[in-house]
Design a protein around this motif. Structure first.
Motif, PDB file in Angstrom:
ATOM      1  N   VAL A 127      -2.742 -47.005  10.781  1.00 44.04           N
ATOM      2  CA  VAL A 127      -1.364 -47.274  10.917  1.00 44.04           C
ATOM      3  C   VAL A 127      -1.100 -48.876  10.495  1.00 44.04           C
ATOM      4  CG1 VAL A 127       0.717 -47.075  12.124  1.00 44.04           C
ATOM      5  CG2 VAL A 127      -0.921 -45.275  12.096  1.00 44.04           C
ATOM      6  N   GLY A 128      -2.203 -49.593  11.011  1.00 44.82           N
ATOM      7  CA  GLY A 128      -2.069 -51.237  10.995  1.00 44.82           C
ATOM      8  C   GLY A 128      -2.168 -51.653  12.229  1.00 44.82           C
ATOM      9  N   HIS A 129      -2.361 -53.098  12.446  1.00 45.69           N
ATOM     10  CA  HIS A 129      -2.439 -53.777  13.637  1.00 45.69           C
ATOM     11  C   HIS A 129      -1.919 -55.122  13.507  1.00 45.69           C
ATOM     12  CE1 HIS A 129      -6.310 -54.345  11.612  1.00 45.69           C
ATOM     13  NE2 HIS A 129      -6.280 -55.578  12.140  1.00 45.69           N
ATOM     14  N   VAL A 130      -1.691 -55.762  14.546  1.00 45.51           N
ATOM     15  CA  VAL A 130      -1.152 -57.225  14.661  1.00 45.51           C
ATOM     16  C   VAL A 130      -2.365 -58.003  14.340  1.00 45.51           C
ATOM     17  CG1 VAL A 130      -0.286 -58.925  15.700  1.00 45.51           C
ATOM     18  CG2 VAL A 130       0.672 -56.687  16.127  1.00 45.51           C
ATOM     19  N   PRO A 131      -2.618 -58.983  13.292  1.00 45.77           N
ATOM     20  CA  PRO A 131      -3.584 -60.071  13.030  1.00 45.77           C
ATOM     21  C   PRO A 131      -3.957 -60.495  14.290  1.00 45.77           C
ATOM     22  CG  PRO A 131      -1.865 -60.391  11.492  1.00 45.77           C
ATOM     23  CD  PRO A 131      -1.269 -59.301  12.526  1.00 45.77           C
ATOM     24  N   GLY A 132      -5.080 -60.829  14.860  1.00 44.88           N
ATOM     25  CA  GLY A 132      -5.624 -61.480  15.969  1.00 44.88           C
ATOM     26  C   GLY A 132      -5.407 -60.843  17.425  1.00 44.88           C
ATOM     27  N   SER A 133      -4.873 -59.780  17.302  1.00 43.85           N
ATOM     28  CA  SER A 133      -4.912 -58.863  18.598  1.00 43.85           C
ATOM     29  C   SER A 133      -6.056 -58.544  19.013  1.00 43.85           C
ATOM     30  CB  SER A 133      -3.802 -57.871  18.397  1.00 43.85           C
ATOM     31  OG  SER A 133      -4.196 -56.816  17.526  1.00 43.85           O
ATOM     32  N   GLN A 134      -6.070 -58.514  20.370  1.00 44.98           N
ATOM     33  CA  GLN A 134      -7.399 -57.625  21.119  1.00 44.98           C
ATOM     34  C   GLN A 134      -7.044 -56.385  21.056  1.00 44.98           C
ATOM     35  OE1 GLN A 134      -9.874 -59.567  22.160  1.00 44.98           O
ATOM     36  NE2 GLN A 134      -8.830 -61.491  21.334  1.00 44.98           N
ATOM     37  N   HIS A 135      -8.260 -55.495  20.954  1.00 42.09           N
ATOM     38  CA  HIS A 135      -8.092 -54.118  21.261  1.00 42.09           C
ATOM     39  C   HIS A 135      -8.879 -53.420  22.373  1.00 42.09           C
ATOM     40  CE1 HIS A 135      -9.286 -49.982  19.900  1.00 42.09           C
ATOM     41  NE2 HIS A 135      -7.909 -49.930  19.955  1.00 42.09           N
ATOM     42  N   VAL A 136      -8.320 -52.799  23.308  1.00 44.85           N
ATOM     43  CA  VAL A 136      -8.607 -51.879  24.154  1.00 44.85           C
ATOM     44  C   VAL A 136      -8.180 -50.802  24.365  1.00 44.85           C
ATOM     45  CG1 VAL A 136      -9.405 -51.662  26.762  1.00 44.85           C
ATOM     46  CG2 VAL A 136      -9.481 -53.995  25.717  1.00 44.85           C
ATOM     47  N   ALA A 137      -8.618 -49.655  23.922  1.00 45.64           N
ATOM     48  CA  ALA A 137      -8.087 -48.174  23.709  1.00 45.64           C
ATOM     49  C   ALA A 137      -7.667 -47.711  25.119  1.00 45.64           C
ATOM     50  CB  ALA A 137      -8.745 -47.380  22.996  1.00 45.64           C
TER      51      ALA A 137
END
Length: 161
Positions: free
Chosen positions: A62-72
């Motif tokens: 779907v896409g994501h914000v550049p530079g964002s961290q990810h923890v599901a």
């Protein structure tokens, strides 16, 4: 005789202080909610860390914000709750202040990120906020997202793999 412990209080930007006041007035169990545009402004100014709590599949397709961290918060297509969410969030934010870091949580519509914010607050995170509207926004009468609200609707930066 009890010893009083002085906690270091982080001065928050005005938009977050206002969000905290609204949250307290609504008895929210976490620090509050922030509009996507304000969230991006805070991230750009280095005043907050953006953490995407959607599944890895959502971020990829779907896409994501550049530079964002990810923890599901939840994983897989069935969105099974991640039992390690709080530990993973703390580890991911260790260099940003750990449980005192100013954190903005983002999901698809703002619902899962609110649950994640609540869990984080219960675990001792003091400055965890929900990004209202989420990445894709609320579902409309035609069963579509992104037509009236959400990160992408507001034309904020995002990329797709």
């Amino acid at each position: 005789m009890s010893a009083e412990v002085e906690e270091e209080v982080i001065a928050l930007p005005e938009v977050l202080e206002q969000a905290r006041a609204r949250a307290a007035g609504s008895n929210l169990p976490y620090a509050g909610g922030v509009a996507p545009q304000k969230a991006w402004e805070l991230v750009q100014n280095g005043q907050a860390v953006l953490v995407d709590v959607r599944s890895g599949e959502e971020r990829k397709f779907v896409g994501h914000v550049p530079g964002s961290q990810h923890v599901a918060w939840a994983t897989g297509t069935a969105l099974t709750r991640n039992p390690r969410f709080v530990r993973e969030l703390e580890a991911r934010l260790a260099k940003d202040g750990g449980k005192e870091a100013v954190v903005l949580l983002l999901c698809r519509s703002g619902k899962r990120s609110a649950l994640a914010a609540e869990a984080a607050a219960k675990a001792g995170f003091t400055n965890v906020f929900n990004v209202l509207e989420g990445f894709e926004g609320e579902i409309d009468a035609q069963q579509h997202r992104g037509g009236s609200d959400g990160w992408r609707f507001h034309k904020l930066p995002w990329v797709q793999d």
